[in-house]
Write a protein that holds these residues in place. Structure first.
Motif, mmCIF file in Angstrom:
data_model
loop_
_atom_site.group_PDB
_atom_site.id
_atom_site.type_symbol
_atom_site.label_atom_id
_atom_site.label_comp_id
_atom_site.label_asym_id
_atom_site.label_seq_id
_atom_site.Cartn_x
_atom_site.Cartn_y
_atom_site.Cartn_z
ATOM 1 N N TYR A 60 0.939 -1.537 0.094
ATOM 2 C CA TYR A 60 -0.148 -0.071 -0.220
ATOM 3 C C TYR A 60 1.033 1.458 0.111
ATOM 4 O O TYR A 60 1.921 1.240 0.398
ATOM 5 C CB TYR A 60 -0.807 0.303 0.843
ATOM 6 C CG TYR A 60 -2.051 -1.118 1.373
ATOM 7 C CD1 TYR A 60 -3.489 -1.210 0.675
ATOM 8 C CD2 TYR A 60 -1.065 -2.356 1.913
ATOM 9 C CE1 TYR A 60 -4.090 -1.772 0.882
ATOM 10 C CE2 TYR A 60 -2.636 -3.338 1.767
ATOM 11 C CZ TYR A 60 -3.545 -2.983 1.726
ATOM 12 O OH TYR A 60 -4.561 -4.249 1.292
ATOM 13 N N PRO A 111 -3.800 0.958 -2.312
ATOM 14 C CA PRO A 111 -3.229 -0.737 -3.134
ATOM 15 C C PRO A 111 -2.785 -0.328 -4.024
ATOM 16 O O PRO A 111 -2.898 0.707 -4.933
ATOM 17 C CB PRO A 111 -4.519 -1.598 -2.861
ATOM 18 C CG PRO A 111 -5.803 -0.475 -2.552
ATOM 19 C CD PRO A 111 -5.660 0.988 -2.774
ATOM 20 N N ASP A 150 -3.571 -6.781 4.999
ATOM 21 C CA ASP A 150 -5.023 -6.465 4.418
ATOM 22 C C ASP A 150 -4.812 -4.706 4.423
ATOM 23 O O ASP A 150 -4.349 -4.589 5.511
ATOM 24 C CB ASP A 150 -6.093 -7.174 4.797
ATOM 25 C CG ASP A 150 -6.198 -7.553 6.309
ATOM 26 O OD1 ASP A 150 -5.327 -5.934 7.014
ATOM 27 O OD2 ASP A 150 -6.244 -8.573 6.786
ATOM 28 N N LEU A 151 -6.301 -3.980 4.433
ATOM 29 C CA LEU A 151 -6.357 -3.148 4.492
ATOM 30 C C LEU A 151 -6.821 -2.800 6.227
ATOM 31 O O LEU A 151 -6.179 -1.248 6.587
ATOM 32 C CB LEU A 151 -8.014 -2.954 4.059
ATOM 33 C CG LEU A 151 -8.381 -1.095 3.873
ATOM 34 C CD1 LEU A 151 -7.447 -0.508 2.742
ATOM 35 C CD2 LEU A 151 -9.972 -1.074 3.698
#
Lengths: 387, 115
Positions: free
Chosen positions: B4, B110, B88-89
């Motif tokens: 990211y 991302p 992950d986010l």
């Protein structure tokens, strides 16, 4: 949902499972835990597809999680968690609110895209695009399928509750269209709130929301008259209120008020409970309602809450006091264009014998109302004023 | 794992006008971020203010138009970035919350995986 990272695949598997259920249950009867059966079937189906579909594997290796558990190890007790995971994903704060609602209806309630579109009065193409966009973001940004950790959970459940509440209010008073209540949306919201209550039995906010929904919906059948006209709380036939829902709601309110300070939903439910337990409109404990709105205003400051409190002041202390409380809110920018402010002013003005001013206020309210049932109500009040 | 980009947006006059102790605090915040996430930080830089930016746009013919200033004028300008690795986010957002941003905020994007 843990088995596949691809929402479309998961969705197809769930639909497959529903189709299979209809065949299998018709011949073998409904299993003792239908929801668990569905999840297990969907998971098996997902594993089938993933194992068989080499193309899928080649095309989207990153979407298939490494830790695919053998099907035999599926723990039925862990299955409620899957629904919690799924709703936390659908209502993830990184998604727009409208996408959260759409995904929740689509994936948790199993509505078709056409039905979700109908629920929000947009075209099926628009809704399909909205859902596709949300799914793309989930995949591209890697929004996890996971129950958030304890520190984060209350905030995340807050977002979930807002979605369920929005669904309910959208159904409870349809903002436009011919009917006041969209029973399908109300039922979906109740179903989701009950599911959350089953999954999080110790959460006071969840108890508060379910209580609020039950107590509000207990009045559903009496809010619209025989010709589809709006019937105010004051004029509703209390004998026809759903006592079972009220009983369940009042019980939950007690539970919900344990938390200090009580949550927004618990307080709203407590207000609904005071109404539900009053034998008549006149015998309502308006002072208690004013006090509850006062606390609510501190916990959850909102011009609409202030408006409701002002109306309650008028009912506790007379129309002059109510009008004065309402007039304090006329400069509130968030209430500009909100029909309940002029319509409430009109009611108090009428009771004070100031019908000329009431007429202007009713006309203003009409200007801001697009729901047919609410419009008809305002037109009747307007026609009832002395010329 | 995924990558990211954490983009730092900031009111330029906010940072420029800040007293030295506030600037020191921001610097210390970045050092603490580096300390906390170590190998998960793949890169990152502070950028010179938009006054130093030059925009280059194809002119529709065969050439380019070169102009002074940032590509898009915004109240809060891009002031720096980190390239990070996260599961992950949620993990990436948790990291972003540890990046000092007293005069603006952060955007988590991302990185696209091309194949």
């Amino acid at each position: 949902m843990r088995v596949t990272r691809d929402l479309d695949l998961a969705e197809e598997c769930v639909q497959d499972a529903y189709a299979k259920a209809l065949q299998s249950w018709a011949s073998d009867g409904v299993p003792s835990k239908p929801a668990a059966w569905l999840t297990t079937t969907a998971r098996n189906r997902a594993l089938d597809i993933i194992r068989r579909d080499a193309l899928f594997r080649r095309a989207m290796p990153e979407l298939v999680m490494d830790d695919v558990a053998p099907v035999e190890d599926v723990d039925v007790d862990a299955i409620p968690d899957d629904r919690l995971r799924l709703i936390c994903t659908c209502c993830h704060p990184a998604l727009a609110r409208e996408a959260q609602v759409a995904l929740t209806l689509r994936l948790l309630c199993g509505l078709s895209t056409a039905d979700v579109a109908h629920a929000f009065l947009v075209s099926e193409t628009t809704m399909a695009a909205r859902i596709t966009r949300a799914k793309k973001k989930i995949a591209a940004a890697r929004i996890p399928y996971r129950v958030p950790d304890a520190a984060e959970l209350p905030g995340r459940i807050g977002a979930v509750l807002e979605v369920v509440h929005l669904l309910f209010t959208t159904g409870h008073t349809a903002t436009s269209g011919a009917e006041l209540v969209r029973a399908d949306l109300v039922e979906r919201a109740l179903q989701l709130a009950r599911m959350l209550r089953a999954l999080l039995p110790d959460d006071a906010d969840v108890a508060g929301l379910l209580a609020l929904l039950l107590l509000t919906d207990a009045r559903r059948d009496t809010r619209v008259g025989p010709d589809g006209e709006l019937v105010l709380l004051a004029d509703q036939d209390r004998g026809r209120w759903d006592r079972a829902r009220i009983g369940e709601g009042v019980e939950l309110v007690r539970d919900a008020l344990r938390r200090r300070p009580p949550s927004r939903y618990a307080l709203q439910a407590a207000i609904a409970a005071v109404h539900a337990e009053a034998p008549t409109w006149e015998q309502t404990d308006w002072r208690e309602i004013v006090a509850l709105y006062g606390v609510l205003l501190q916990v959850w400051p909102s011009p609409v809450v202030a408006l409701n409190r002002a109306v309650a002041v008028g009912l506790a202390d007379g129309p002059a006091a109510g009008l004065a409380a309402l007039d304090e809110l006329t400069g509130e920018p968030q209430l500009a264009g909100y029909a309940y402010l002029p319509s409430s002013r009109a009611e108090f003005l009428h009771r004070l014998g100031r019908d000329d001013e009431a007429r202007v206020a009713y006309e203003e309210a009409l200007h801001f109302t697009s729901n047919a049932v609410e419009r008809a109500f305002l037109e009747r009040r307007l026609a009832g004023l002395v010329r | 794992m995924a990558q990211y980009l954490i983009l730092i947006y900031s009111l330029e006059e906010g940072f420029a006008g800040a007293p030295s102790d506030v600037r020191d605090e921001i610097g210390a915040g970045h050092a603490a971020f580096a300390q906390k996430y170590g190998p998960a930080i793949l890169g990152g830089n502070a950028l010179q203010p938009t006054g130093a930016a030059t925009s280059v746009r194809p002119d529709g013919a065969d050439g380019f138009t070169v102009t002074d200033g940032p590509f898009v004028e915004t109240k809060e300008a891009l002031a720096g970035y980190y390239l990070v690795e996260a599961n992950d986010l949620d993990a990436a957002v948790a990291m972003a919350k540890d990046v000092p941003s007293p005069f603006g905020g952060l955007e988590v994007r991302p990185i696209a995986v091309l194949n």
